[in-house]
Design a protein around this motif. Structure first.
Motif, PDB file in Angstrom:
ATOM      1  N   LYS A 116     -53.278  11.568  -9.364  1.00  0.00           N
ATOM      2  CA  LYS A 116     -53.185   9.921  -9.780  1.00  0.00           C
ATOM      3  C   LYS A 116     -53.484   9.933 -11.095  1.00  0.00           C
ATOM      4  N   PRO A 117     -52.539   8.784 -11.940  1.00  0.00           N
ATOM      5  CA  PRO A 117     -52.539   8.712 -13.235  1.00  0.00           C
ATOM      6  C   PRO A 117     -54.122   8.657 -13.820  1.00  0.00           C
ATOM      7  N   ILE A 118     -54.335   8.994 -15.113  1.00  0.00           N
ATOM      8  CA  ILE A 118     -55.612   8.771 -15.429  1.00  0.00           C
ATOM      9  C   ILE A 118     -55.774   7.593 -16.222  1.00  0.00           C
ATOM     10  N   THR A 119     -56.756   6.921 -16.014  1.00  0.00           N
ATOM     11  CA  THR A 119     -56.802   5.582 -16.378  1.00  0.00           C
ATOM     12  C   THR A 119     -57.091   5.728 -17.982  1.00  0.00           C
ATOM     13  N   ASP A 120     -56.078   5.893 -18.955  1.00  0.00           N
ATOM     14  CA  ASP A 120     -56.686   5.969 -20.311  1.00  0.00           C
ATOM     15  C   ASP A 120     -55.296   5.152 -20.955  1.00  0.00           C
ATOM     16  N   THR A 121     -55.360   5.057 -22.465  1.00  0.00           N
ATOM     17  CA  THR A 121     -54.200   4.465 -23.237  1.00  0.00           C
ATOM     18  C   THR A 121     -52.870   5.181 -22.971  1.00  0.00           C
ATOM     19  N   THR A 122     -51.966   4.538 -22.544  1.00  0.00           N
ATOM     20  CA  THR A 122     -50.669   5.351 -22.211  1.00  0.00           C
ATOM     21  C   THR A 122     -49.586   5.006 -23.082  1.00  0.00           C
ATOM     22  N   ILE A 123     -48.731   5.972 -22.935  1.00  0.00           N
ATOM     23  CA  ILE A 123     -47.352   5.606 -23.696  1.00  0.00           C
ATOM     24  C   ILE A 123     -46.208   5.521 -22.633  1.00  0.00           C
ATOM     25  N   THR A 124     -45.261   4.565 -23.085  1.00  0.00           N
ATOM     26  CA  THR A 124     -44.147   4.462 -22.304  1.00  0.00           C
ATOM     27  C   THR A 124     -42.877   4.795 -23.156  1.00  0.00           C
ATOM     28  N   ILE A 125     -42.155   5.468 -22.373  1.00  0.00           N
ATOM     29  CA  ILE A 125     -40.611   5.934 -23.093  1.00  0.00           C
ATOM     30  C   ILE A 125     -39.835   5.732 -21.975  1.00  0.00           C
ATOM     31  N   ALA A 126     -38.422   5.085 -22.466  1.00  0.00           N
ATOM     32  CA  ALA A 126     -37.414   4.958 -21.769  1.00  0.00           C
ATOM     33  C   ALA A 126     -36.210   5.779 -22.468  1.00  0.00           C
ATOM     34  N   ALA A 127     -35.536   6.715 -21.630  1.00  0.00           N
ATOM     35  CA  ALA A 127     -34.669   7.571 -22.191  1.00  0.00           C
ATOM     36  C   ALA A 127     -33.357   7.748 -21.277  1.00  0.00           C
ATOM     37  N   VAL A 128     -32.294   7.625 -22.157  1.00  0.00           N
ATOM     38  CA  VAL A 128     -30.894   7.941 -21.573  1.00  0.00           C
ATOM     39  C   VAL A 128     -30.227   9.153 -22.047  1.00  0.00           C
ATOM     40  N   GLY A 129     -29.119   9.316 -21.638  1.00  0.00           N
ATOM     41  CA  GLY A 129     -28.345  10.550 -21.970  1.00  0.00           C
ATOM     42  C   GLY A 129     -27.181   9.980 -23.031  1.00  0.00           C
ATOM     43  N   ASP A 130     -25.902  10.635 -22.917  1.00  0.00           N
ATOM     44  CA  ASP A 130     -24.925  10.421 -23.845  1.00  0.00           C
ATOM     45  C   ASP A 130     -24.648   8.937 -24.100  1.00  0.00           C
ATOM     46  N   MET A 131     -24.556   8.293 -25.212  1.00  0.00           N
ATOM     47  CA  MET A 131     -23.963   6.929 -25.606  1.00  0.00           C
ATOM     48  C   MET A 131     -22.839   7.300 -26.523  1.00  0.00           C
ATOM     49  N   MET A 132     -21.607   6.634 -26.382  1.00  0.00           N
ATOM     50  CA  MET A 132     -20.515   6.655 -27.330  1.00  0.00           C
ATOM     51  C   MET A 132     -19.618   5.266 -26.854  1.00  0.00           C
ATOM     52  N   LEU A 133     -19.729   4.310 -27.844  1.00  0.00           N
ATOM     53  CA  LEU A 133     -19.242   2.810 -27.616  1.00  0.00           C
ATOM     54  C   LEU A 133     -17.723   2.918 -27.965  1.00  0.00           C
ATOM     55  N   GLY A 134     -17.159   4.010 -27.771  1.00  0.00           N
ATOM     56  CA  GLY A 134     -15.477   3.915 -28.214  1.00  0.00           C
ATOM     57  C   GLY A 134     -15.187   4.505 -29.516  1.00  0.00           C
ATOM     58  N   THR A 135     -14.102   4.747 -29.854  1.00  0.00           N
ATOM     59  CA  THR A 135     -13.484   5.253 -31.290  1.00  0.00           C
ATOM     60  C   THR A 135     -12.584   4.612 -31.993  1.00  0.00           C
ATOM     61  N   SER A 136     -12.444   4.520 -33.167  1.00  0.00           N
ATOM     62  CA  SER A 136     -11.428   3.868 -33.889  1.00  0.00           C
ATOM     63  C   SER A 136     -10.496   4.875 -34.126  1.00  0.00           C
ATOM     64  N   TYR A 137     -10.617   6.019 -33.893  1.00  0.00           N
ATOM     65  CA  TYR A 137      -9.495   7.078 -34.266  1.00  0.00           C
ATOM     66  C   TYR A 137      -8.811   7.572 -33.004  1.00  0.00           C
ATOM     67  N   PRO A 138      -7.403   7.547 -33.113  1.00  0.00           N
ATOM     68  CA  PRO A 138      -6.995   7.225 -34.554  1.00  0.00           C
ATOM     69  C   PRO A 138      -6.539   5.866 -34.641  1.00  0.00           C
ATOM     70  N   ASP A 139      -6.919   5.081 -33.817  1.00  0.00           N
ATOM     71  CA  ASP A 139      -6.703   3.824 -33.942  1.00  0.00           C
ATOM     72  C   ASP A 139      -7.493   2.846 -33.132  1.00  0.00           C
ATOM     73  N   SER A 140      -7.509   1.447 -33.311  1.00  0.00           N
ATOM     74  CA  SER A 140      -8.407   0.772 -32.486  1.00  0.00           C
ATOM     75  C   SER A 140      -8.414   0.362 -31.068  1.00  0.00           C
ATOM     76  N   THR A 141      -7.301   1.175 -30.403  1.00  0.00           N
ATOM     77  CA  THR A 141      -7.085   0.811 -28.956  1.00  0.00           C
ATOM     78  C   THR A 141      -8.120   1.566 -27.994  1.00  0.00           C
ATOM     79  N   HIS A 142      -9.082   2.221 -28.518  1.00  0.00           N
ATOM     80  CA  HIS A 142      -9.963   3.086 -27.908  1.00  0.00           C
ATOM     81  C   HIS A 142     -11.555   2.344 -28.309  1.00  0.00           C
ATOM     82  N   LEU A 143     -11.446   1.098 -28.653  1.00  0.00           N
ATOM     83  CA  LEU A 143     -12.769  -0.015 -28.862  1.00  0.00           C
ATOM     84  C   LEU A 143     -12.751  -0.779 -27.793  1.00  0.00           C
ATOM     85  N   PRO A 144     -13.932  -1.320 -27.552  1.00  0.00           N
ATOM     86  CA  PRO A 144     -14.327  -2.281 -26.506  1.00  0.00           C
ATOM     87  C   PRO A 144     -13.766  -3.505 -27.110  1.00  0.00           C
ATOM     88  N   PRO A 145     -13.530  -4.422 -26.291  1.00  0.00           N
ATOM     89  CA  PRO A 145     -12.719  -5.663 -26.632  1.00  0.00           C
ATOM     90  C   PRO A 145     -13.976  -6.690 -27.362  1.00  0.00           C
TER      91      PRO A 145
END
Length: 376
Positions: free
Chosen positions: A46-75
């Protein structure tokens, strides 16, 4: 017996009854809270009743690329990339992700990568995309990966400059392997490692241990990220031996994670394989061996299990002990981006991998993604 003599006896008898009732209260029927899937010899902690720390974590983030042109960027210039996950990302002390690429407006890809890739994957996000991560709540980012050097020193310097300007903590570069910062009175240490050029070296075990130990000397909580293991569907499982991909040593991630905790890490977060992997509790600390892809616009495959996008929510106490957690399942496609997955596919996949890869993982993952720490 005269009434005069009966009164003291009755008083003593009543007093004994009162003491017995106070020291031995009626037994209450104990509720059976043991989940159905727990082995008979497993005890939930059972979790200990104490001041707790909350963390949200995700993996890889890549929101498109402008290389070599902007066709691979989100609209929408990436502004809506995290809209479906904001409710789970925000309102945590730490919000973490791996930035798979650079924040850079112009510049050519480095020559050595052009020579060694049959098909180029060079990730150059416009610098104003940094605001997208800030708006989503991210305050901790790893730069230790194989794409941070896609555009050489200009790309690395620009990325660091943007994150500094936004107040987003980061680490993982060879010139900046670690960082310290304070949130709500808790001092955190963070370091990130990968086997790639210009990053803090994953394969240098002495360097890894020394970096983590130094952080633990001055911080309450130490978070470690690593970018390691093979890539793609064939690498869902953890072999517990050194892994190689396209001839490159990607490390023994199991040995790395255990060594990190032995050196003082309180939470270990893996990324790099582009698929989710198992989880484990080691010495009361949680290890997520890979959180897969989370928000990767085009250029990164999201077919099948590569499209699963887990969001891990973790609760620790001030000693860094893992108390509880939850895997919130998302999925993504190139057509619609990131979406909530009510079927809990990512959580169920990680649960199956955990059961397969570890005989005693130290945790139980339920159908709804809830993670419970257990002792055997």
């Amino acid at each position: 017996m005269p009434m005069l003599y009966r009164l003291p006896i009755l008083f003593c008898f009543s007093f004994l009854l009162l003491i017995t009732a106070c020291t031995n209260p009626p037994e209450k029927k104990q509720a059976n809270n043991t989940p159905a899937q727990l082995p008979a010899d497993t005890v939930t902690i059972k979790p200990i009743t104490d001041t707790t720390i909350t963390i949200a974590a995700v993996g890889d983030m890549m929101l498109g690329t402008s290389y070599p042109d902007s066709t691979h960027l989100p609209p929408d210039s990436g502004r809506q990339s995290f809209r479906s996950a904001l409710k789970d990302l925000k309102n945590n002390d730490i919000i973490f992700g791996n930035l798979e690429g650079t924040l850079l407006d112009t510049g050519a890809a480095v020559a050595y990568k052009l020579q060694h890739k049959s098909k180029g994957y060079f990730f150059r996000m416009p610098t104003y995309y940094g605001g997208v991560f800030k708006s989503a709540g991210f305050n901790l980012i790893s730069l230790a990966n194989n794409h941070v050097d896609d555009f050489g020193k200009p790309g690395r310097k620009s990325t660091a400059k943007i994150l500094d300007s936004l107040g987003i903590n980061y680490a993982g570069l060879r010139v900046k392997p670690s960082a310290t910062f304070t949130v709500k009175g808790i001092k955190y240490g963070f370091c990130a490692f990968s086997p790639n050029s210009q990053t803090a070296p994953l394969l240098d075990r002495a360097f890894v241990k020394g970096t983590i130990a130094a952080l633990k000397q001055e911080c309450d909580i130490v978070i470690v990220s690593f970018h390691g293991g093979g890539e793609g569907v064939p690498f869902e499982h953890i072999p517990c031996v050194p892994e190689y991909y396209v001839g490159e040593n990607r490390g023994n991630v199991n040995a790395f994670a255990h060594a990190a905790i032995d050196a003082g890490a309180d939470l270990v977060l893996g990324n790099g394989p582009h698929v989710s992997r198992a989880m484990e509790v080691y010495k009361n600390r949680l290890i997520a061996y890979s959180l897969g892809n989370f928000c990767t616009y085009k250029s990164v495959s999201v077919l099948g299990v590569c499209g699963l996008a887990p969001l891990l929510k973790v609760t620790l106490n001030k000693k860094g002990h893992f108390l509880s957690g939850r895997i919130v399942s998302y999925k993504q496609s190139h057509e619609v981006g990131l979406l909530a997955d009510t079927a809990n596919t990512a959580a169920n996949r990680i649960r199956l991998l955990t059961k397969s890869d570890f005989e005693l993982p130290g945790l139980i993952i339920a159908d709804d993604g809830m993670i419970t720490r257990v002792a055997y």
